[in-house]
Scaffold this motif. Structure first.
Motif: not given
Lengths: 220, 169
Positions: A87-88, A91-92
């Motif tokens: 998920f990180v 997001y990026r």
């Protein structure tokens, strides 16, 4: 659960309607269809609200993605890390998402990469029941996996048997049967041909069946 | 339903009881927050060469004033419409002085200041004597008095000058 061919004991079905030739959707496919509406995500992205977009992704796909990652890596701590990292990374890369067909395909493609990286790092397992191109028996004979194997024991045995598949095979099997992806979507996720993935999945099923038989003593 | 179909359906339930930790969303946000400053710093690394290139381009392309030509003085004496070739002049002639690379032109007669201009002056030679023509460059005050004093003031102020002379009979 009885894994023998149930049609042998059931009353004869009515004559098949030619228009009804397509098989009914699997459990996983039915679940997947319910998660394929990305309208809210697109609205958040159009509004430039990246936080809302990621929040939506986490709420919509967080649990099933975790389950898939956990089945892939078979380690709770590692699954936690990979899950969060996906998920990180999402997001990026949100800006790159808009052109994609489905948030599920996109997220699982990220997750597949992260899982394979994690597995490479772990290298805990040496033996595999099936290899990518192994010539396993494709035919579905009526040999019983278990005459009266209950669903709980079957899934428990399957968890162990999936763990013994090569990562690429496990990926394909879980994408197809746990998540209900079409082979076309799987091809996008894995960047392989749909036909190759179909063959891989088809060859894995008899291998899994034999493994389940061994673990449950042939019949429960 | 075949055995393989049942296995396929059972796979759909593999790990059904596995859930992510309760605070996983907060951990994702925390990790994003940690990575954002680092990502900004990474942009700075990309920006540094771009900034250097911009400075270099500005240095190369910035319009610079052309170097001033050497300080020089040119005199032209006319008798009516006729230009005289020598520096000998007679009463009634006109003198035109042009300074090249100069900030001022000063004209004196017998070491006494009679007029000044910026680039080009024309005076009527209406009195006999020795005329001095001075072109000056630099931060100097306007000439107002005696030739030697004015030239000393130019030197003191760090300026430069070129002088020529003309005899009028």
């Amino acid at each position: 659960m009885d894994l023998t061919d149930a049609s042998a004991a059931a009353p004869a079905p009515p004559p098949a309607d030619p228009a009804d030739a397509t098989p009914p959707p699997s459990v996983a496919e039915v679940r997947a269809a319910a998660r394929d509406d990305d309208a809210e995500l697109h609205a958040a992205l159009r509004a430039g609200d990246r936080r809302a977009a990621l929040t939506w992704l986490m709420r919509r796909h967080g649990d099933p993605l975790y389950r898939w990652i956990r089945a892939m890596v078979r380690d709770a701590a590692l699954a936690d890390d990979v899950h969060q990292q996906v998920f990180v990374e999402a997001y990026r890369d949100l800006d790159r998402f808009e052109a994609r067909a489905s948030s599920r395909t996109w997220l699982w493609a990220i997750a597949r990469h992260r899982c394979l990286d994690a597995l490479k790092g772990e290298r805990r397992r040496n033996a595999h029941l099936a290899d990518d191109e192994a010539g396993a028996d494709v035919a579905d004979t009526s040999s019983p996996v278990g005459e009266r194997l209950d669903h709980g024991r079957l899934t428990a045995a399957l968890e162990d048997c999936l763990d013994e598949l090569a990562p690429a095979v496990r990926t394909a099997v879980l994408l197809r049967y746990q998540e209900g992806f079409s082979f076309e979507d799987m091809a996008r996720i894995c960047r392989e041909k749909a036909g190759t993935l179909g063959t891989r999945v088809a060859r894995a099923l008899p291998v899994l069946r034999r493994c389940v038989e061994q673990r449950t003593g042939g019949a429960a | 339903m075949s055995a393989h179909d049942r296995i396929a359906d059972a796979i759909a339930d593999v790990g059904a009881d596995h859930k992510p930790p309760g605070d996983w969303e907060a951990k994702v946000w925390a990790q994003i927050a940690r990575e954002q400053p680092a990502s900004r710093r990474r942009w700075l690394w990309w920006l540094a060469p771009a900034a250097l290139a911009a400075v270099a381009a500005a240095f190369l392309l910035w319009p610079r004033p052309e170097p001033r030509p050497p300080l020089a003085v040119a005199m032209e004496v006319k008798a009516g419409a006729t230009i005289k070739r020598s520096h000998d002049a007679t009463l009634g002639d006109s003198l035109t002085v042009r300074g090249t690379g100069a900030d001022a032109v000063w004209i004196y007669r017998d070491d006494r200041h009679i007029t000044r201009c910026f680039e080009s002056c024309t005076v009527t030679l209406d009195a006999p004597g020795r005329y001095q023509v001075v072109v000056v460059r630099g931060p100097v005050n306007p000439a107002t008095g005696v030739l030697d004093d004015d030239l000393a003031a130019v030197k003191k102020a760090g300026g430069a000058y070129v002088m020529d002379e003309l005899e009028v009979r």
